[in-house]
Each structure stands twice: as C-alpha cells, then as structure tokens.
Scaffold this motif. Structure first.
Motif, PDB file in Angstrom:
ATOM      1  N   ALA A  75       0.809  -1.216   0.000  1.00 33.14           N
ATOM      2  CA  ALA A  75       0.000   0.000   0.000  1.00 33.14           C
ATOM      3  C   ALA A  75       0.846   1.271   0.000  1.00 33.14           C
ATOM      4  CB  ALA A  75      -0.978  -0.003   1.185  1.00 33.14           C
ATOM      5  N   LEU A  76       1.879   1.282  -0.834  1.00 35.58           N
ATOM      6  CA  LEU A  76       2.678   2.501  -0.984  1.00 35.58           C
ATOM      7  C   LEU A  76       1.982   3.430  -1.964  1.00 35.58           C
ATOM      8  CD1 LEU A  76       6.128   0.749  -1.360  1.00 35.58           C
ATOM      9  CD2 LEU A  76       5.175   1.772   0.698  1.00 35.58           C
ATOM     10  N   LEU A  77       2.303   4.712  -1.875  1.00 37.69           N
ATOM     11  CA  LEU A  77       1.735   5.656  -2.831  1.00 37.69           C
ATOM     12  C   LEU A  77       2.556   5.560  -4.120  1.00 37.69           C
ATOM     13  CD1 LEU A  77       1.251   8.665  -0.401  1.00 37.69           C
ATOM     14  CD2 LEU A  77      -0.454   7.025  -1.147  1.00 37.69           C
ATOM     15  N   PRO A  78       1.962   5.062  -5.205  1.00 40.62           N
ATOM     16  CA  PRO A  78       2.762   4.771  -6.403  1.00 40.62           C
ATOM     17  C   PRO A  78       3.362   6.018  -7.045  1.00 40.62           C
ATOM     18  CG  PRO A  78       0.415   4.514  -6.853  1.00 40.62           C
ATOM     19  CD  PRO A  78       0.554   4.721  -5.380  1.00 40.62           C
ATOM     20  N   HIS A  79       2.744   7.191  -6.795  1.00 41.05           N
ATOM     21  CA  HIS A  79       3.235   8.396  -7.453  1.00 41.05           C
ATOM     22  C   HIS A  79       4.305   9.099  -6.636  1.00 41.05           C
ATOM     23  CE1 HIS A  79       0.154   9.602  -4.658  1.00 41.05           C
ATOM     24  NE2 HIS A  79       0.596  10.829  -4.694  1.00 41.05           N
ATOM     25  N   ARG A  80       4.676   8.509  -5.515  1.00 42.06           N
ATOM     26  CA  ARG A  80       5.694   9.144  -4.691  1.00 42.06           C
ATOM     27  C   ARG A  80       6.954   8.281  -4.631  1.00 42.06           C
ATOM     28  NH1 ARG A  80       3.785  12.095   0.565  1.00 42.06           N
ATOM     29  NH2 ARG A  80       2.179  13.443  -0.257  1.00 42.06           N
TER      30      ARG A  80
ATOM     31  N   TYR B 170      10.828   5.082  -7.563  1.00 36.23           N
ATOM     32  CA  TYR B 170       9.400   4.893  -7.355  1.00 36.23           C
ATOM     33  C   TYR B 170       9.136   3.442  -6.953  1.00 36.23           C
ATOM     34  CZ  TYR B 170       8.468   9.460  -9.318  1.00 36.23           C
ATOM     35  OH  TYR B 170       8.409  10.799  -9.512  1.00 36.23           O
TER      36      TYR B 170
ATOM     37  N   ASN C 120       7.268   1.184  -8.018  1.00 35.05           N
ATOM     38  CA  ASN C 120       7.211   0.241  -9.126  1.00 35.05           C
ATOM     39  C   ASN C 120       8.577  -0.197  -9.619  1.00 35.05           C
ATOM     40  OD1 ASN C 120       4.759  -0.688  -9.853  1.00 35.05           O
ATOM     41  ND2 ASN C 120       4.180   1.179 -10.924  1.00 35.05           N
ATOM     42  N   GLN C 121       9.591   0.577  -9.259  1.00 30.52           N
ATOM     43  CA  GLN C 121      10.932   0.225  -9.717  1.00 30.52           C
ATOM     44  C   GLN C 121      11.625  -0.729  -8.759  1.00 30.52           C
ATOM     45  OE1 GLN C 121      12.166   4.333  -9.849  1.00 30.52           O
ATOM     46  NE2 GLN C 121      11.952   4.400 -12.070  1.00 30.52           N
ATOM     47  N   LEU C 122      10.932  -1.067  -7.654  1.00 27.90           N
ATOM     48  CA  LEU C 122      11.555  -1.912  -6.637  1.00 27.90           C
ATOM     49  C   LEU C 122      10.931  -3.304  -6.622  1.00 27.90           C
ATOM     50  CD1 LEU C 122      11.532   0.622  -3.673  1.00 27.90           C
ATOM     51  CD2 LEU C 122      13.367   0.224  -5.301  1.00 27.90           C
ATOM     52  N   SER C 123      11.685  -4.284  -6.123  1.00 28.36           N
ATOM     53  CA  SER C 123      11.134  -5.629  -5.956  1.00 28.36           C
ATOM     54  C   SER C 123      10.195  -5.638  -4.755  1.00 28.36           C
ATOM     55  CB  SER C 123      12.275  -6.606  -5.717  1.00 28.36           C
ATOM     56  OG  SER C 123      12.883  -6.305  -4.477  1.00 28.36           O
TER      57      SER C 123
END
Lengths: 353, 295
Positions: free
Chosen positions: A121-126, A166, A168-171
């Motif tokens: 539940a991370l904020l994808p735009h941050r 971001y 999305n760039q992380l595992s």
C-alpha cells in the motif's frame, strides 16, 4: 528518539464484529451461542469476530495467527479502528479506541500507531523518500525534519541510494522495506503488521523477519503481527493467539502451543513445526542432582542450539544456567534429541487415523 | 378503433395553453431577472474579452512561441512541437490567423471554466453514491439534448454574444470532466486509501495526497475530452454570435462557399489535433511513475 515513549500494552476485551446491514441486532444472539453458519444462513450476516479477549504485552511482539477467513486481518484493523467493532472495547494506554471521536482517532492514528500492509500500500506516485515521510507529513512536521528522520530508517532497512526510486521500480521485498521504514519513521509506540511478510518469497521473508527482530531489540515497540504461517509466528511471537472462524482457539507462548495444542486443529498445525527451534532448554531440563556436569547453557537457548553446542563440545551432559550464572538444572543430550522429534504418541494417533 | 391508430394525445387547446404558460412564465422570469444574470456573468465577459484581446493583439510570432513552449513543456516531444508550429504557420498563411486566435481564446476560457466547475462537482460525486445518482442523469441530459434547444433559454436570458456562447459550450463540454473525475477518484486503490487513513490523514490530506494525484491521469483524459467537445461546439456557438472559426463556416453553409468551409473546417481540425496530442502527452507523462522497471 525511538525510546522517547514507553509502548503501552493493548487490551482487547469482549470484541465482537458482525458484518451486514443491522449488526447490532444480532450481537445478543451471537453472545447467546449462535454459530457463524447459523447467523449466515438464517439472517444473512457474517460473523467476523466472536468474543475476542487478548492482553497484548507492552513492548513485545503479539502474533495473531490464523488461516484466511479466520478474522485476523479484521482483528488488527480494530486496534486503529479502520474497522468499527459491533461490541466490545480495545483499550490502549487507558483509552478505549472504540469510543474516540473522529478527531481523537486521527490524533491516535498519527501519534500512537503505525501500520505495515500485506500488499505494501505505498503511494505509487511518490518516491521512496516521499512515501517514507508520509506519516510525518500528515502530522505537519517540517520537511527538513521529515527527511532527516526518514533517512535514518531508510538507511536502517537497507534502502540507502533508493530514495528517489518509485515503488514500481523496486522488488516486492524492497517495497515492503519501504512500508516498514514508513511505519518506523512515524515513531509510534504501536506497530501493526498485517501479514506484512506474507507476499514475499521465503528467503526474503526470513530476511525481513531478521530485520524486524533486530530492530525490535532496539525499539521495543508493542508489535501486533498477523500471519498465516506458524513458523513465522513461532519465530517472531513473544505471545501467539490462534484464531479460527473469528474465535480464539488458543493463546500463549510458542512453546506452550507447540507442547500443549488445545485441540486437533492446532495439533495439525503444530506437527510440522521444527520443535528444536521452539522449545527451550529450561522446559526439558531435569533437577540438578549433585554437582553440575559438563558445560553451562543459558536459559532461553533453543534445543537445536543446545544440541549443536553439546555435540560440538563432544559432551553428553550439560547444565542450564540462569541469567545470574547460577546452575538451575541438568541437560542430557538424549533428552534434548528426544524432545526435538515429534512425540511418538502423536505419531501413533496420526497413524491410527 | 380510431384510438388504436391515433395516439390518444392531450387535446390541442390544453397543450397550446401549457406551452404558452411555460413560455410566458420563462419570458417574465427573463424580464425580471435577466439583468441580474448579465451582472452575474460580467466577470466572465471580462475574462473572455481580456483573453481574446491578448490572443489577437499580441504579435503573431510571440503567440507562436508561447504555444510551442506550452506544447514542449506539456509533452517534451519535439514532434508535437514541430507539428504545432507547422499547423499554425499554415493557418496563418491561409489568412485564418485572427479567427483561429479567437477560437483558441474561447476554448481556453471554456476549458478553464469547465475545470474550475467540473472537478469539484466530480469530487463531490465521488464521495456519495446518492449524489452520483442525482448528477448522472443530469449529465446524460446535458450530453444528449440537442445543443440548439438549450441555446434558446440562454439567448433569451443573456441575448446574443460571447457569454451565452460560452455557457452553451461549457454545458456541452463539461460532462466528461465531471464523469472522469468521479471515476478516477472511485478507482483509486482501496489499499492505498486504507494506508492513508491508518496514518491519520484528514479528509483533505486524503484528497490532496492520494485521491487527486492517483486520479490525475483519468482527470486529464476528461480534460482532453472536454477540449475536443468544446471545439466541436465552435460552429454551433457561432450561431449566437461567438466569433472565430465558426463564423466563416456558418457563412460557407448559408452561401455554399465550399472552399471557405473546408479551409476553416481544417483549421478547427488542426488546432484540435494540437490540443489533443499535447494534452494526451501530458497525461501520459503524469503516469511516468507507473512504468515498471523492475519485473
């Protein structure tokens, strides 16, 4: 900074949760003994939690274990009231969370609790940094302080250098480290972890468990940890409560549960457990007769470690010493090994089935 | 058996009386309050005039540079910038510069107005199913009612000119932005919202930090649609005195000037493509964080 507040214990008392249109109407029936199936069939309401009573230790890790649908995620959401209970109370540091006004509840969530989620539940735009500071940002703390406090935890969970990435760039494992850093940066005395490591693959899960245990030695927060994995529960939990169909089936320390499963449901879980990592030497030691023999092994050591120490030292007998270094019992390598394998009686029972 | 072949309608006299009553009611309402409406829309009129003056009075190379700069800032795509410049140069070369500037100014004001009104309505709509149930049919009416029909009361109230044209265009063009703001906010991941709540976000913080940023790509699609629909209304609006590319098209229709119609029509298409590509590229850039780099 992390030790500024002493972490309070959490008392969950007589907690009921019924999902449906008119939950209040059915609480008394459920209290009167109506089962989950009856409530669902006759009235179309779902019994989420039934008469939950747990005293969660201050500064310790309370694990709530259960399979999916057992109500464990519902239970943890009552502690910061993301879900409102139908009846009962959740007392944290003397205040009943269920009676707080929206404003009080917001303050409580900002300063007293922090949460880690199964799906991150991370904020994808941050970016990682902007996610980590979220709790402090909501509290209205200056950006400079936000960043300073967040950086400490980003470093601590091993994400140094990824501040500008971001999610999305992380595992998955790294994303959950962000989730953990976000929760820890809030510096709240209570840490709620809802199946926090369940979405991670086994090696990374072990790794994250170690991170949490390491951190806990230093931060001593009241951690509520939800899991469906008994090994994880036993590894992390100071206390474990097992939930099934919205009810608590058994609670106690990992050892108590492994040695005395309350019913077949729990025995079934427990039989696959590596007992050598759960049972402690003081549980199986015999009273001292005469002088202590062999090497000294500290209380709190698991059987597996004790067996390794004793075989490495090539001794058959050892003695257990308490924190003060005083011998309190004797230990035979045969007993150690015998206790590590599943009891024969239990095996027979299984074979008979 | 006559009733089977002829629908049993209201009798002619009562129907006439009904229509007349409504018409007269509205006419007297117009006479009594028309002035206040005009006063109410006065600031809009100034905004419109100011914007149009700016577009037509500024030397054309400066306008060209401004539009190219906006296209670059929004899209970061040199092809879109070059395309915009070439299109505008062609429009100017065929002597449609002034009308095009008036139309761009009109579209600009309409879009700003639609955003300012539409996004808050969309937000309110996303927060309550009941509000959504009320607003949705209104939007359906706004989108399907032939635009000439609501031109009538607008003209009766405000007369002919820029402001009634603006209102007609906004009525026609605002539904997509309302709908897509509502949709975008409703589609925000529940898990992320729960996390925002768990950290004690207030309603405003939730909206500002989570819902709006995550809904923004959808909202941008709504803005893009709004711009396109506003452009489509340019010709209709010219019938009630809105100047710009619609006027020559209208003249072409009435006088059967084929080439005039085609040139001005193509100019409308040209600026539509500029707006569309630029705003879409901007929307796409807003989603940059969704690019999955890690597998």
């Amino acid at each position: 900074m992390a030790d500024a507040k002493t972490s309070p214990g959490i008392s969950v008392r007589n907690l009921y949760k019924i999902f449906g249109k008119n939950p209040e109407q059915y609480v008394d029936m459920v209290k009167g003994g109506m089962t989950k199936a009856e409530l669902n069939e006759q009235y179309g309401h779902v019994l989420g939690l039934k008469d939950i009573n747990i005293e969660m230790p201050a500064g310790g890790i309370q694990v709530v274990m259960g399979l999916s649908g057992s109500g464990k995620s519902t239970l943890i959401r009552h502690i910061n009231r993301l879900i409102d209970p139908t009846a009962g109370e959740v007392v944290v540091g003397g205040d009943d969370v269920c009676k707080m006004s929206p404003g009080q509840l917001r303050e409580f969530r900002r300063h007293e609790t922090a949460m880690v989620f199964q799906k991150f539940a991370l904020l994808p735009h941050r970016t990682v940094m902007d996610n980590t500071v979220y709790g402090l940002e909501v509290q209205g703390i200056s950006r400079a302080e936000q960043v300073e406090r967040a950086q400490r935890w980003i470093d601590r969970v091993g994400l140094t250098g990824f501040e500008k990435s971001y999610p999305n760039q992380l595992s998955g494992g790294m994303q959950q480290r962000v989730g953990l850093a976000r929760a820890l940066t809030n510096d709240a005395p209570i840490l709620l972890m809802d199946e926090a490591f369940s979405a991670l693959d086994p090696l990374i899960r072990m790794d994250m468990q170690s991170v949490l245990l390491d951190l806990q030695k230093e931060i001593r927060k009241t951690v509520v940890f939800i899991t469906h994995d008994l090994d994880e529960a036993l590894r992390l939990g100071d206390k474990i409560a097992i939930l099934r169909d919205g009810k608590i089936v058994q609670q106690g320390t990992g050892q108590e549960i492994v040695l005395n499963p309350a019913d077949d449901y729990i025995s079934n879980f427990v039989k696959e457990v590596n007992r050598g990592r759960v049972i402690l030497v003081e549980t199986i030691m015999k009273p001292l007769s005469g002088d202590p023999e062999g090497m000294g092994i500290a209380t709190g050591t698991t059987l597996e470690e004790a067996a390794k120490t004793m075989t490495d030292g090539n001794v058959a007998m050892a003695h257990v010493i308490d924190a003060a270094g005083k011998p309190v019992g004797s230990l035979d390598i045969h007993d150690v090994i015998a206790a590590m394998v599943t009891p024969v009686a239990h095996e027979k029972a299984m074979a008979a089935e | 058996m006559e009733w089977l072949y002829e629908f049993p309608s209201m009798n002619g006299a009562s129907l006439r009386a009904l229509k007349k009553a409504i018409d007269e009611g509205f006419r007297s309402f117009t006479r009594a309050y028309g002035e206040y409406f005009e006063l109410f829309f006065e600031p809009l009129k100034h905004f419109l005039i100011y914007s149009e003056d700016f577009m037509t009075d500024t030397p054309w190379p400066i306008i060209l540079i401004i539009i190219a700069a906006i296209a670059w800032l929004a899209s970061r795509d040199i092809r879109i910038v070059i395309g915009s410049i070439v299109t505008l140069l062609l429009i100017g070369y065929f002597d449609m510069w002034e009308d095009t500037m008036k139309t761009i100014s009109m579209i600009f004001v309409c879009t700003v107005l639609a955003i300012v009104i539409g996004i808050p309505i969309g937000i309110i709509m996303s927060r309550s199913d009941r509000v959504q149930a009320v607003i949705n049919p209104i939007l359906d009416v706004m989108q399907t009612m032939p635009s000439f029909v609501y031109l009538i009361p607008v003209v009766m109230l405000l007369g002919i000119g820029k402001v009634p044209g603006l209102i007609a265009v906004v009525i026609y063009a605002i539904p997509p932005i309302i709908r897509l703001t509502n949709l975008g906010i409703r589609l925000v991941d529940k898990d992320v919202l729960e996390a925002a709540d768990a950290f004690g976000s207030s309603n405003w913080q939730r909206l500002k930090n989570v819902q709006m940023p995550l809904a923004l790509p959808t909202i941008m699609a709504g803005i893009n649609q709004t711009i396109m629909m506003a452009l489509a209304m340019v010709v209709v609006a010219s019938m009630i005195g809105v100047q710009g590319l619609g006027q020559p098209v209208l003249r072409a229709i009435t006088n059967q000037y084929f080439t005039l119609g085609v040139f001005n029509g193509l100019a409308i298409v040209g600026i539509a493509i500029i707006f569309d590509r630029t705003s879409q590229a901007f929307g796409k850039r807003l989603q940059k964080h969704q690019e999955v780099v890690h597998g």
